[in-house]
Design a protein around this motif. Structure first.
Motif, PDB file in Angstrom:
ATOM      1  N   VAL A 114     -21.830 -49.974  94.774  1.00 46.29           N
ATOM      2  CA  VAL A 114     -21.089 -48.839  94.234  1.00 46.29           C
ATOM      3  C   VAL A 114     -21.334 -47.586  95.062  1.00 46.29           C
ATOM      4  O   VAL A 114     -20.422 -46.836  95.388  1.00 46.29           O
ATOM      5  N   SER A 115     -22.625 -47.357  95.420  1.00 44.79           N
ATOM      6  CA  SER A 115     -22.949 -46.161  96.203  1.00 44.79           C
ATOM      7  C   SER A 115     -22.329 -46.234  97.583  1.00 44.79           C
ATOM      8  O   SER A 115     -21.961 -45.221  98.159  1.00 44.79           O
ATOM      9  N   ALA A 116     -22.230 -47.461  98.125  1.00 47.44           N
ATOM     10  CA  ALA A 116     -21.645 -47.611  99.453  1.00 47.44           C
ATOM     11  C   ALA A 116     -20.148 -47.319  99.428  1.00 47.44           C
ATOM     12  O   ALA A 116     -19.565 -46.883 100.425  1.00 47.44           O
ATOM     13  N   MET A 117     -19.500 -47.585  98.287  1.00 53.40           N
ATOM     14  CA  MET A 117     -18.073 -47.325  98.152  1.00 53.40           C
ATOM     15  C   MET A 117     -17.777 -45.833  98.120  1.00 53.40           C
ATOM     16  O   MET A 117     -16.679 -45.397  98.456  1.00 53.40           O
ATOM     17  N   LEU A 118     -18.765 -45.049  97.678  1.00 59.06           N
ATOM     18  CA  LEU A 118     -18.590 -43.609  97.625  1.00 59.06           C
ATOM     19  C   LEU A 118     -19.026 -43.003  98.943  1.00 59.06           C
ATOM     20  O   LEU A 118     -20.026 -43.419  99.530  1.00 59.06           O
ATOM     21  N   PRO A 119     -18.327 -41.988  99.450  1.00 58.31           N
ATOM     22  CA  PRO A 119     -18.695 -41.402 100.739  1.00 58.31           C
ATOM     23  C   PRO A 119     -20.065 -40.764 100.710  1.00 58.31           C
ATOM     24  O   PRO A 119     -20.787 -40.780 101.672  1.00 58.31           O
ATOM     25  N   ILE A 120     -20.446 -40.187  99.551  1.00 57.01           N
ATOM     26  CA  ILE A 120     -21.748 -39.547  99.465  1.00 57.01           C
ATOM     27  C   ILE A 120     -22.029 -39.223  98.010  1.00 57.01           C
ATOM     28  O   ILE A 120     -21.108 -38.989  97.226  1.00 57.01           O
ATOM     29  N   TYR A 121     -23.286 -39.267  97.616  1.00 56.37           N
ATOM     30  CA  TYR A 121     -23.678 -38.920  96.249  1.00 56.37           C
ATOM     31  C   TYR A 121     -24.240 -37.515  96.294  1.00 56.37           C
ATOM     32  O   TYR A 121     -25.370 -37.289  96.701  1.00 56.37           O
ATOM     33  N   SER A 122     -23.457 -36.518  95.917  1.00 62.23           N
ATOM     34  CA  SER A 122     -23.810 -35.124  96.143  1.00 62.23           C
ATOM     35  C   SER A 122     -24.326 -34.449  94.892  1.00 62.23           C
ATOM     36  O   SER A 122     -23.945 -34.793  93.784  1.00 62.23           O
ATOM     37  N   LYS A 123     -25.146 -33.456  95.116  1.00 63.45           N
ATOM     38  CA  LYS A 123     -25.612 -32.593  94.034  1.00 63.45           C
ATOM     39  C   LYS A 123     -24.863 -31.281  94.138  1.00 63.45           C
ATOM     40  O   LYS A 123     -24.868 -30.617  95.162  1.00 63.45           O
ATOM     41  N   THR A 124     -24.189 -30.863  93.065  1.00 60.15           N
ATOM     42  CA  THR A 124     -23.390 -29.654  93.109  1.00 60.15           C
ATOM     43  C   THR A 124     -23.999 -28.531  92.290  1.00 60.15           C
ATOM     44  O   THR A 124     -23.557 -27.399  92.364  1.00 60.15           O
TER      45      THR A 124
ATOM     46  N   GLN B 192     -27.507 -40.441 100.233  1.00 62.50           N
ATOM     47  CA  GLN B 192     -26.677 -41.618 100.447  1.00 62.50           C
ATOM     48  C   GLN B 192     -27.573 -42.820 100.703  1.00 62.50           C
ATOM     49  O   GLN B 192     -28.486 -42.760 101.538  1.00 62.50           O
ATOM     50  N   VAL B 193     -27.320 -43.904  99.985  1.00 62.62           N
ATOM     51  CA  VAL B 193     -28.090 -45.127 100.189  1.00 62.62           C
ATOM     52  C   VAL B 193     -27.605 -45.792 101.465  1.00 62.62           C
ATOM     53  O   VAL B 193     -26.415 -46.078 101.618  1.00 62.62           O
ATOM     54  N   ARG B 194     -28.512 -46.045 102.375  1.00 62.79           N
ATOM     55  CA  ARG B 194     -28.159 -46.631 103.660  1.00 62.79           C
ATOM     56  C   ARG B 194     -28.371 -48.138 103.679  1.00 62.79           C
ATOM     57  O   ARG B 194     -27.537 -48.898 104.169  1.00 62.79           O
ATOM     58  N   ARG B 195     -29.514 -48.568 103.117  1.00 59.47           N
ATOM     59  CA  ARG B 195     -29.846 -49.991 103.210  1.00 59.47           C
ATOM     60  C   ARG B 195     -30.863 -50.348 102.141  1.00 59.47           C
ATOM     61  O   ARG B 195     -31.674 -49.522 101.732  1.00 59.47           O
ATOM     62  N   LEU B 196     -30.825 -51.595 101.681  1.00 57.26           N
ATOM     63  CA  LEU B 196     -31.767 -52.099 100.691  1.00 57.26           C
ATOM     64  C   LEU B 196     -32.303 -53.437 101.145  1.00 57.26           C
ATOM     65  O   LEU B 196     -31.543 -54.328 101.525  1.00 57.26           O
ATOM     66  N   ALA B 197     -33.630 -53.596 101.136  1.00 58.23           N
ATOM     67  CA  ALA B 197     -34.260 -54.870 101.497  1.00 58.23           C
ATOM     68  C   ALA B 197     -35.435 -55.098 100.555  1.00 58.23           C
ATOM     69  O   ALA B 197     -36.438 -54.389 100.624  1.00 58.23           O
ATOM     70  N   GLY B 198     -35.281 -56.064  99.646  1.00 59.04           N
ATOM     71  CA  GLY B 198     -36.326 -56.308  98.665  1.00 59.04           C
ATOM     72  C   GLY B 198     -36.519 -55.105  97.770  1.00 59.04           C
ATOM     73  O   GLY B 198     -35.584 -54.621  97.142  1.00 59.04           O
ATOM     74  N   SER B 199     -37.742 -54.582  97.745  1.00 58.75           N
ATOM     75  CA  SER B 199     -38.042 -53.423  96.904  1.00 58.75           C
ATOM     76  C   SER B 199     -38.109 -52.128  97.710  1.00 58.75           C
ATOM     77  O   SER B 199     -38.624 -51.120  97.244  1.00 58.75           O
ATOM     78  N   THR B 200     -37.567 -52.152  98.941  1.00 53.45           N
ATOM     79  CA  THR B 200     -37.573 -50.967  99.802  1.00 53.45           C
ATOM     80  C   THR B 200     -36.148 -50.470 100.011  1.00 53.45           C
ATOM     81  O   THR B 200     -35.249 -51.244 100.319  1.00 53.45           O
ATOM     82  N   ILE B 201     -35.956 -49.173  99.832  1.00 58.75           N
ATOM     83  CA  ILE B 201     -34.645 -48.549  99.991  1.00 58.75           C
ATOM     84  C   ILE B 201     -34.703 -47.541 101.126  1.00 58.75           C
ATOM     85  O   ILE B 201     -35.665 -46.780 101.258  1.00 58.75           O
TER      86      ILE B 201
END
Length: 367
Positions: A22-32, A309-318
């Motif tokens: 879902v986060s990858a589908m969004l261009p960026i998760y911004s704080k406004t 922005q989430v770049r990558r996920l591997a196991g329990s590391t983001i």
């Protein structure tokens, strides 16, 4: 056949994977919106004599000055031309106000004012000034006071005029403050000689006891309520700022101390949007969807973080890409205050490759 534990683990991983998609589908998760973590950061109260428009306007101006100093961290920013102009129309930035009267004593009338955080922050950005969020370090106050030749360290006592004076000024600036108890434990950790002599390295044990991020040290002589001496603000065992005080009452002394602490801390934590840059963050021990959600919420509440922005996920590391305001060291300082992320040395991480040099590497601490 799957065990309950295995099924739960697979389900958790599924939630994380879904969140990542879902986060990858969004261009960026911004704080406004700036997070307000210190109660009353954009609020102020002013004693008034009446509810007339003229009195209200002047009270709003004084309250606005107080909020601007609190949010930027320094009184000098009131000299900024953009802020000077804005102070002529403080009601433009007001979210709401109300009157109240004390029910005892002189029954003083007060005007309580709440300013709009987004409007205030937009003003500060347009003026090119830094913004200091509500996640603020605690300052331990160590005052060695000489009274008639007897030197002692000021202890925490809610009825003492020194404690009341300092509490009032530091509260006005939204600067967390703590006095030592000076119990048996404290007296074994620090002596009046350590404080009077500004032996900063000797003050580390007592600062650790109170989990204080900063120490304000004072050497003062008192005579009939008037103080002379010197104040030194120390951060991470390094003296940063100091001030000499002469012929000051307790209110004036506390004001100088609050200015000293606010200015020194703002230099570390207040961030300016003019200095925006990218930073990469690796976080280990993110083991559930709740960890994932809490981590992103936590990062987006930091004043220094503009977007995540989430770049990558591997196991329990983001692996995360951050857009930050201010300098990288300010982000590190701000994260250190929250105590949700614990630093870990950079290096190779299982299942993650192409680690960039200088990447920030942390472990998520569940609370």
């Amino acid at each position: 056949m799957y065990s309950k534990e295995l099924m739960k683990d697979q389900l958790t991983k599924g939630f994380i994977a879904l969140a990542l998609v879902v986060s990858a589908m969004l261009p960026i998760y911004s704080k406004t919106v700036q997070a307000q973590q210190v109660a009353g950061l954009y609020k102020a109260e002013e004693a008034v004599q009446s509810q007339s428009d003229e009195v209200k306007q002047e009270a709003m101006k004084q309250a606005f000055e107080e909020v601007l100093i609190r949010v930027t961290g320094e009184t000098k920013h009131l000299e900024n031309s953009t802020l000077k102009e804005a102070l002529n129309t403080p009601d433009t930035y007001v979210k709401g106000y109300s009157y109240r009267r004390d029910t005892v004593g002189a029954k003083q009338l007060y005007l309580d004012i709440t300013f709009e955080p987004e409007a205030v922050n937009r003003l500060l950005r347009s003026a090119g000034l830094p913004i200091w969020g509500g996640n603020r370090p605690t300052t331990l106050l160590l005052l060695a006071i000489d009274q008639d030749g007897e030197r002692s360290i000021q202890a925490d006592n809610s009825t003492d005029q020194v404690v009341q004076g300092f509490d009032a000024q530091f509260k006005k600036r939204s600067l967390p403050l703590i006095f030592p108890l000076m119990d048996v434990k404290d007296t074994s950790l620090v002596s009046p000689v350590d404080v009077w002599g500004f032996f900063i390295s000797n003050l580390t044990p007592i600062s650790k006891r109170y989990h204080a991020d900063a120490i304000l040290v004072g050497r003062l002589s008192e005579n009939q309520g008037i103080y002379d001496g010197r104040l030194v603000f120390s951060f991470r065992n390094q003296p940063l700022k100091e001030a000499t005080v002469t012929d000051l009452n307790i209110a004036q002394l506390a004001l100088v101390a609050a200015d000293l602490a606010g200015s020194a801390l703002a230099n570390h934590y207040a961030v300016a949007s003019l200095d925006s840059q990218d930073s990469r963050l690796l976080v280990e021990q993110v083991k559930s969807f709740k960890d994932y959600s809490d981590l992103l919420n936590y990062l987006n509440k930091l004043t220094a973080v503009r977007s995540v922005q989430v770049r990558r996920l591997a196991g329990s590391t983001i692996e995360l890409d951050l857009r930050i305001d201010g300098q990288r060291n300010q982000l590190i300082d701000t994260i250190a205050l929250g105590r949700h992320l614990k630093p870990k040395d950079n290096g190779s991480i299982e299942n993650l490759t192409n680690i960039q040099q200088g990447e920030l590497h942390y472990r998520w601490i569940r609370r």
